[in-house]
Motif scaffolding. Sequence first.
Motif, PDB file in Angstrom:
ATOM      1  N   ALA A 159      38.987  -2.171 -58.921  1.00  0.00           N
ATOM      2  CA  ALA A 159      39.082  -2.419 -57.485  1.00  0.00           C
ATOM      3  C   ALA A 159      38.966  -1.131 -56.682  1.00  0.00           C
ATOM      4  CB  ALA A 159      40.394  -3.121 -57.169  1.00  0.00           C
ATOM      5  N   LEU A 160      39.308  -0.023 -57.291  1.00  0.00           N
ATOM      6  CA  LEU A 160      39.264   1.264 -56.599  1.00  0.00           C
ATOM      7  C   LEU A 160      37.878   1.552 -56.022  1.00  0.00           C
ATOM      8  CD1 LEU A 160      40.900   3.848 -55.937  1.00  0.00           C
ATOM      9  CD2 LEU A 160      40.033   4.804 -58.075  1.00  0.00           C
ATOM     10  N   ASP A 161      36.831   1.286 -56.815  1.00  0.00           N
ATOM     11  CA  ASP A 161      35.467   1.511 -56.318  1.00  0.00           C
ATOM     12  C   ASP A 161      34.634   0.218 -56.320  1.00  0.00           C
ATOM     13  OD1 ASP A 161      34.829   1.077 -58.962  1.00  0.00           O
ATOM     14  OD2 ASP A 161      33.869   3.025 -59.277  1.00  0.00           O
ATOM     15  N   SER A 162      35.298  -0.909 -56.459  1.00  0.00           N
ATOM     16  CA  SER A 162      34.669  -2.243 -56.435  1.00  0.00           C
ATOM     17  C   SER A 162      33.729  -2.506 -57.607  1.00  0.00           C
ATOM     18  CB  SER A 162      33.920  -2.478 -55.121  1.00  0.00           C
ATOM     19  OG  SER A 162      34.808  -2.386 -54.052  1.00  0.00           O
ATOM     20  N   SER A 163      33.909  -1.815 -58.703  1.00  0.00           N
ATOM     21  CA  SER A 163      33.065  -2.041 -59.881  1.00  0.00           C
ATOM     22  C   SER A 163      33.309  -3.435 -60.445  1.00  0.00           C
ATOM     23  CB  SER A 163      33.367  -1.016 -60.979  1.00  0.00           C
ATOM     24  OG  SER A 163      33.060   0.280 -60.564  1.00  0.00           O
ATOM     25  N   ASN A 164      32.244  -4.203 -60.567  1.00  0.00           N
ATOM     26  CA  ASN A 164      32.249  -5.556 -61.143  1.00  0.00           C
ATOM     27  C   ASN A 164      33.010  -6.594 -60.322  1.00  0.00           C
ATOM     28  OD1 ASN A 164      30.554  -5.086 -63.260  1.00  0.00           O
ATOM     29  ND2 ASN A 164      32.174  -4.786 -64.766  1.00  0.00           N
ATOM     30  N   VAL A 165      33.516  -6.237 -59.168  1.00  0.00           N
ATOM     31  CA  VAL A 165      34.230  -7.212 -58.340  1.00  0.00           C
ATOM     32  C   VAL A 165      33.257  -8.270 -57.834  1.00  0.00           C
ATOM     33  CG1 VAL A 165      35.593  -7.583 -56.244  1.00  0.00           C
ATOM     34  CG2 VAL A 165      36.068  -5.614 -57.721  1.00  0.00           C
ATOM     35  N   ALA A 166      32.154  -7.838 -57.255  1.00  0.00           N
ATOM     36  CA  ALA A 166      31.141  -8.784 -56.780  1.00  0.00           C
ATOM     37  C   ALA A 166      30.539  -9.551 -57.952  1.00  0.00           C
ATOM     38  CB  ALA A 166      30.056  -8.055 -56.004  1.00  0.00           C
ATOM     39  N   ALA A 167      30.342  -8.876 -59.072  1.00  0.00           N
ATOM     40  CA  ALA A 167      29.770  -9.532 -60.260  1.00  0.00           C
ATOM     41  C   ALA A 167      30.669 -10.658 -60.766  1.00  0.00           C
ATOM     42  CB  ALA A 167      29.530  -8.508 -61.362  1.00  0.00           C
ATOM     43  N   ALA A 168      31.981 -10.486 -60.654  1.00  0.00           N
ATOM     44  CA  ALA A 168      32.910 -11.536 -61.070  1.00  0.00           C
ATOM     45  C   ALA A 168      32.713 -12.789 -60.220  1.00  0.00           C
ATOM     46  CB  ALA A 168      34.355 -11.042 -60.961  1.00  0.00           C
ATOM     47  N   PHE A 169      32.606 -12.609 -58.917  1.00  0.00           N
ATOM     48  CA  PHE A 169      32.375 -13.757 -58.034  1.00  0.00           C
ATOM     49  C   PHE A 169      30.993 -14.368 -58.265  1.00  0.00           C
ATOM     50  CE2 PHE A 169      35.828 -11.659 -55.734  1.00  0.00           C
ATOM     51  CZ  PHE A 169      36.648 -12.750 -55.472  1.00  0.00           C
ATOM     52  N   GLN A 170      29.994 -13.532 -58.476  1.00  0.00           N
ATOM     53  CA  GLN A 170      28.636 -14.026 -58.730  1.00  0.00           C
ATOM     54  C   GLN A 170      28.574 -14.830 -60.018  1.00  0.00           C
ATOM     55  OE1 GLN A 170      26.271 -10.466 -58.569  1.00  0.00           O
ATOM     56  NE2 GLN A 170      26.215 -10.440 -56.330  1.00  0.00           N
ATOM     57  N   THR A 171      29.313 -14.416 -61.019  1.00  0.00           N
ATOM     58  CA  THR A 171      29.353 -15.149 -62.288  1.00  0.00           C
ATOM     59  C   THR A 171      29.858 -16.566 -62.075  1.00  0.00           C
ATOM     60  OG1 THR A 171      29.701 -13.118 -63.547  1.00  0.00           O
ATOM     61  CG2 THR A 171      30.374 -15.180 -64.604  1.00  0.00           C
ATOM     62  N   ILE A 172      30.937 -16.702 -61.326  1.00  0.00           N
ATOM     63  CA  ILE A 172      31.498 -18.031 -61.064  1.00  0.00           C
ATOM     64  C   ILE A 172      30.547 -18.859 -60.208  1.00  0.00           C
ATOM     65  CG2 ILE A 172      33.371 -19.248 -59.873  1.00  0.00           C
ATOM     66  CD1 ILE A 172      34.165 -18.142 -62.595  1.00  0.00           C
ATOM     67  N   VAL A 173      29.966 -18.261 -59.178  1.00  0.00           N
ATOM     68  CA  VAL A 173      29.046 -18.996 -58.303  1.00  0.00           C
ATOM     69  C   VAL A 173      27.833 -19.478 -59.094  1.00  0.00           C
ATOM     70  CG1 VAL A 173      27.487 -18.774 -56.326  1.00  0.00           C
ATOM     71  CG2 VAL A 173      29.811 -17.900 -56.185  1.00  0.00           C
ATOM     72  N   LYS A 174      27.286 -18.637 -59.959  1.00  0.00           N
ATOM     73  CA  LYS A 174      26.133 -19.032 -60.783  1.00  0.00           C
ATOM     74  C   LYS A 174      26.489 -20.189 -61.701  1.00  0.00           C
ATOM     75  CE  LYS A 174      23.719 -14.607 -60.851  1.00  0.00           C
ATOM     76  NZ  LYS A 174      23.363 -13.433 -61.663  1.00  0.00           N
ATOM     77  N   GLU A 175      27.659 -20.148 -62.298  1.00  0.00           N
ATOM     78  CA  GLU A 175      28.060 -21.222 -63.204  1.00  0.00           C
ATOM     79  C   GLU A 175      28.276 -22.528 -62.442  1.00  0.00           C
ATOM     80  OE1 GLU A 175      28.580 -23.070 -66.768  1.00  0.00           O
ATOM     81  OE2 GLU A 175      27.773 -21.085 -66.325  1.00  0.00           O
ATOM     82  N   ILE A 176      28.858 -22.455 -61.257  1.00  0.00           N
ATOM     83  CA  ILE A 176      29.005 -23.653 -60.421  1.00  0.00           C
ATOM     84  C   ILE A 176      27.635 -24.228 -60.103  1.00  0.00           C
ATOM     85  CG2 ILE A 176      29.691 -24.476 -58.124  1.00  0.00           C
ATOM     86  CD1 ILE A 176      32.040 -22.462 -58.291  1.00  0.00           C
ATOM     87  N   TYR A 177      26.689 -23.368 -59.747  1.00  0.00           N
ATOM     88  CA  TYR A 177      25.328 -23.803 -59.452  1.00  0.00           C
ATOM     89  C   TYR A 177      24.704 -24.480 -60.677  1.00  0.00           C
ATOM     90  CZ  TYR A 177      20.368 -23.669 -58.406  1.00  0.00           C
ATOM     91  OH  TYR A 177      19.072 -24.022 -58.222  1.00  0.00           O
ATOM     92  N   ASN A 178      24.872 -23.876 -61.849  1.00  0.00           N
ATOM     93  CA  ASN A 178      24.312 -24.458 -63.075  1.00  0.00           C
ATOM     94  C   ASN A 178      24.896 -25.835 -63.362  1.00  0.00           C
ATOM     95  OD1 ASN A 178      22.696 -22.222 -63.521  1.00  0.00           O
ATOM     96  ND2 ASN A 178      24.185 -21.222 -64.849  1.00  0.00           N
TER      97      ASN A 178
END
Length: 106
Positions: free
Chosen positions: A41-60
């Motif tokens: 969270a300090l530099d936002s590493s993989n934070v957006a990727a975590a949300f994108q992973t869930i959104v992609k799976e919901i879409y699938n």
Amino acid sequence: MNVLTILVGNKSDLKDSREVPTSEGKALAQAQGLFFMETLALDSSNVAAAFQTIVKEIYNILSRKVMMSHESKKQDAALDGKAIVLQAEENQQPETEAKPAGCCSS
């Protein structure tokens, strides 16, 4: 059943002072059927990727449901207007024609 869950390990930069090793987090996520990702969270590493992973799976999941719905509708439409022929079982006796009842029949 309709809930997606992701197990997120934070503070991925502090490898030496972790309470839970990455391998243990991955094993837990796999055993529970969860997604796993480490973030910082300090530099936002993989934070957006975590949300994108869930959104992609919901879409699938939704895409698969829509495709299944379309296939079901195609099958239903294929039956519309078609005659369905039922055959009697082999050992079943055919019905005889009814004779008209009359006053003079013997």
